[in-house]
Design an enzyme around this catalytic site. Structure first.
Site, mmCIF file in Angstrom:
data_model
loop_
_atom_site.group_PDB
_atom_site.id
_atom_site.type_symbol
_atom_site.label_atom_id
_atom_site.label_comp_id
_atom_site.label_asym_id
_atom_site.label_seq_id
_atom_site.Cartn_x
_atom_site.Cartn_y
_atom_site.Cartn_z
ATOM 1 N N HIS A 6 0.858 -1.177 0.000
ATOM 2 C CA HIS A 6 0.000 0.000 0.000
ATOM 3 C C HIS A 6 0.894 1.225 0.000
ATOM 4 C CE1 HIS A 6 -3.132 2.827 1.146
ATOM 5 N NE2 HIS A 6 -3.981 1.900 0.750
ATOM 6 N N ASP A 26 -7.981 -5.158 -0.295
ATOM 7 C CA ASP A 26 -8.532 -5.929 -1.422
ATOM 8 C C ASP A 26 -8.285 -7.421 -1.298
ATOM 9 O OD1 ASP A 26 -9.514 -3.759 -2.920
ATOM 10 O OD2 ASP A 26 -7.438 -3.212 -3.327
HETATM 11 N N1 ACO Z 1 4.403 -7.496 -4.887
HETATM 12 C C1 ACO Z 1 5.755 -7.512 -4.999
HETATM 13 N N2 ACO Z 1 6.545 -6.456 -4.789
HETATM 14 C C2 ACO Z 1 5.941 -5.303 -4.450
HETATM 15 C C3 ACO Z 1 4.539 -5.202 -4.317
HETATM 16 C C4 ACO Z 1 3.759 -6.349 -4.537
HETATM 17 N N3 ACO Z 1 2.426 -6.330 -4.413
HETATM 18 N N4 ACO Z 1 4.202 -3.938 -3.975
HETATM 19 C C5 ACO Z 1 5.356 -3.250 -3.903
HETATM 20 N N5 ACO Z 1 6.420 -4.079 -4.182
HETATM 21 C C6 ACO Z 1 7.848 -3.745 -4.126
HETATM 22 C C7 ACO Z 1 8.250 -2.863 -5.294
HETATM 23 O O1 ACO Z 1 8.659 -3.641 -6.407
HETATM 24 C C8 ACO Z 1 9.370 -2.079 -4.687
HETATM 25 O O2 ACO Z 1 10.497 -2.910 -4.612
HETATM 26 P P1 ACO Z 1 11.987 -2.296 -4.793
HETATM 27 O O3 ACO Z 1 12.160 -1.358 -3.642
HETATM 28 O O4 ACO Z 1 12.878 -3.487 -4.740
HETATM 29 O O5 ACO Z 1 11.983 -1.596 -6.112
HETATM 30 C C9 ACO Z 1 8.905 -1.831 -3.252
HETATM 31 O O6 ACO Z 1 8.030 -2.939 -2.951
HETATM 32 C C10 ACO Z 1 8.146 -0.522 -3.057
HETATM 33 O O7 ACO Z 1 7.085 -0.478 -3.993
HETATM 34 P P2 ACO Z 1 6.484 0.843 -4.640
HETATM 35 O O8 ACO Z 1 6.029 0.562 -6.036
HETATM 36 O O9 ACO Z 1 7.425 1.982 -4.444
HETATM 37 O O10 ACO Z 1 5.219 1.107 -3.746
HETATM 38 P P3 ACO Z 1 4.107 2.144 -4.078
HETATM 39 O O11 ACO Z 1 3.755 2.795 -2.782
HETATM 40 O O12 ACO Z 1 4.454 3.039 -5.192
HETATM 41 O O13 ACO Z 1 2.902 1.220 -4.602
HETATM 42 C C11 ACO Z 1 1.053 -0.218 -4.636
HETATM 43 C C12 ACO Z 1 1.853 0.805 -3.830
HETATM 44 C C13 ACO Z 1 0.690 0.356 -6.013
HETATM 45 C C14 ACO Z 1 -0.250 -0.512 -3.897
HETATM 46 C C15 ACO Z 1 1.910 -1.510 -4.790
HETATM 47 O O14 ACO Z 1 2.214 -2.034 -3.519
HETATM 48 C C16 ACO Z 1 1.233 -2.565 -5.662
HETATM 49 O O15 ACO Z 1 1.350 -2.511 -6.884
HETATM 50 N N6 ACO Z 1 0.487 -3.526 -5.022
HETATM 51 C C17 ACO Z 1 -0.254 -4.507 -5.783
HETATM 52 C C18 ACO Z 1 -1.552 -3.882 -6.299
HETATM 53 C C19 ACO Z 1 -2.575 -3.678 -5.204
HETATM 54 O O16 ACO Z 1 -2.813 -4.556 -4.365
HETATM 55 N N7 ACO Z 1 -3.217 -2.486 -5.211
HETATM 56 C C20 ACO Z 1 -4.255 -2.154 -4.240
HETATM 57 C C21 ACO Z 1 -3.822 -1.053 -3.339
HETATM 58 S S1 ACO Z 1 -5.020 -0.750 -2.108
HETATM 59 C C22 ACO Z 1 -6.130 0.229 -2.852
HETATM 60 O O17 ACO Z 1 -5.917 0.939 -3.793
HETATM 61 C C23 ACO Z 1 -7.452 0.229 -2.266
#
Ligand code: ACO
Length: 435
Positions: A311, A368
């Site tokens: 998140h 979710d």
């Molecule tokens: N699976 C694997 N790796 C992940 C995930 C994931 N679900 N989420 C983040 N990471 C990793 C990234 O690759 C990154 O790794 P790195 O530091 O080695 O490059 C690190 O964790 C940080 O991730 P960011 O992309 O910077 O996190 P951000 O805050 O931008 O994104 C998001 C948040 C979009 C929710 C992300 O965690 C994601 O894509 N999750 C999956 C989709 C999801 O479940 N969305 C629902 C969100 S809740 C909502 O909107 C109600």
């Protein structure tokens, strides 16, 4: 200061030989912000903040969220208390009005929801114009946008009519959602009933049929009620920010909400609940080998992400997912459902919570992760999951639109950029261009 900020002193910014004092503002829960509203005028500099992760775009008194400690409250009330003790209609009232309703206010608001539940019969014909496989979110955003043609009285004095508009939207979006499902199934529409609660009415419109009357189950109604409450608001998330940005141009509430619905549709936002289910189904179809997907999620060269984890704001457990997980167990027990997808979800959660990749990055199950399993158990098709999210988020969007409209600091949203394209160059007429 028009808002309830307190002063936290000043921050000093050095740019070359010049030093600037920037005010520090402190919110009611102790959040600190450097006020840069005069930065460009005073210094010629802007700030660069992709994704706005460090940018406060407004002051708001609707929702407080502390992602480090997993705290969420609406108008000062803990989400846990609201989910335990309130109906969705009470929470919708709270979000829109700022205080919990008295019994009389609740009766009056519920009466309005009943009164406005129908949609204009001419609008029902719109459903016939969509191809059979239309994404329900596309139908929902189009229908909400067109409400302003049928109910235009709010265009002149939106704040005076906000109660009526809020009740109309909250009630009609439920009807639109259920009708779009019935149309997609080729079944006769089931009209709203005056004698049912908000959630029971929705379930009845979705699943009742002339040949198979729907039996309302209290545990299912309670779980849906909780889900909608938990989705009610989440401060400046992508869709809410979209509602505020669109509304900042002084476009009407229906158009602003329609824009928010489109933002919510995205798989990184509200579309994630559908994507979670699709991922679990894929793992199930491949024999349940969830470990392969954990490895894929960790591979920096693979774009795959474990949907339902992570998140932007929560860096610990999302407080909503705990409540949803419990509601999920209750529904599956009440309906006597053994769901292999739930087993995969539980295994994934257990492994990911111990894995150093997820632990180091603070990737916990988000809201979710379990909501899709509840929706699936109560019969809502996967492509309607994000519509359900929109139904819950609607009171929050309305509250933010209203707050934005009335904001003494309101300005049209218009971010800046750092231009990195070609420098100014001579124009080349068409017949002289190479190639
Ligand atoms: N699976 C694997 N790796 C992940 C995930 C994931 N679900 N989420 C983040 N990471 C990793 C990234 O690759 C990154 O790794 P790195 O530091 O080695 O490059 C690190 O964790 C940080 O991730 P960011 O992309 O910077 O996190 P951000 O805050 O931008 O994104 C998001 C948040 C979009 C929710 C992300 O965690 C994601 O894509 N999750 C999956 C989709 C999801 O479940 N969305 C629902 C969100 S809740 C909502 O909107 C109600």
């Amino acid at each position: 200061m028009p808002y309830n900020y307190t002063s936290g002193g000043t921050a000093e910014l050095k740019l070359g030989d010049a030093t600037y004092q920037l005010p520090i503002l402190v919110g009611t829960e102790g959040e600190k912000a450097v006020d840069i509203r005069k930065l460009r005028a005073q210094t010629g500099y802007i700030t660069l903040d992709s994704g706005f992760a460090n940018t406060g775009s407004c002051a708001s008194s609707i929702t407080f969220l502390d992602g480090e400690h997993g705290i969420l409250s609406y108008r000062g009330y803990a989400i846990e208390d609201l989910a335990e003790h309130c109906s969705f209609v009470e929470v919708a009232y709270l979000l829109a009005h700022g205080s919990l309703p008295t019994r009389q206010e609740l009766t009056c608001f519920s009466h309005m929801l009943g009164k406005y539940a129908l949609i204009h019969e001419d609008m029902i014909r719109f459903f016939d114009g969509f191809p059979a496989n239309s994404p329900p979110m596309a139908i929902l955003s189009s229908m909400v946008n067109s409400l302003c043609s049928f109910y235009p009285e709010m265009l002149d004095n939106p704040l005076e009519n906000i109660d009526k508009m809020a009740a109309r939207l909250i009630s009609k979006v439920r009807t639109i959602a259920a009708f779009s499902y019935k149309k997609s199934m080729g079944q006769p529409l089931v009209y709203p009933r005056h004698d049912l609660s908000y959630c029971a009415n929705f379930l009845n419109m979705m699943f009742d049929s002339p040949v198979q009357p729907y039996v309302i189950n209290d545990t299912v109604v309670a779980a849906l009620n909780k889900l909608l409450i938990l989705h009610g608001d989440h401060e400046q998330n992508c869709s809410t920010a979209t509602v505020r940005v669109a509304g900042s141009a002084r476009v009407n509430l229906y158009a602003s909400i329609s824009a928010g619905i489109n933002a919510l549709w995205g798989p990184l936002h509200g579309g994630a609940n559908q994507a979670v289910m699709e991922m679990l189904q894929l793992i199930h179809n491949e024999g349940g080998n969830y470990k392969k997907y954990i490895e894929r999620a960790k591979d920096p060269n693979d774009p795959f992400r474990l949907v339902g984890f992570g998140h932007r704001v929560y860096k610990t457990h999302d407080p909503r997912s705990r409540i949803i997980k419990k509601a999920c167990d209750d529904v599956l027990a009440a309906l006597n459902i053994a769901d292999p997808l739930l087993d995969i979800a539980k295994e994934l959660e257990e492994v990911a919570l111990k894995d150093s990749y997820f632990v180091e990055r603070h990737l916990y199950p988000n809201v979710d992760f379990y909501s899709g399993i509840i929706y699936r158990a109560i019969g809502i098709p996967t492509n309607m999951f994000t519509v359900m999210f929109a139904l819950g988020r609607l009171p929050g969007w309305i509250a933010h639109w209203k707050e934005m409209w009335d904001d003494p600091d309101w300005r049209i949203s218009r971010p800046r950029q750092v231009y990195v394209g070609p420098r100014r160059r001579p124009f080349v007429p068409l017949d002289q261009r190479a190639g």
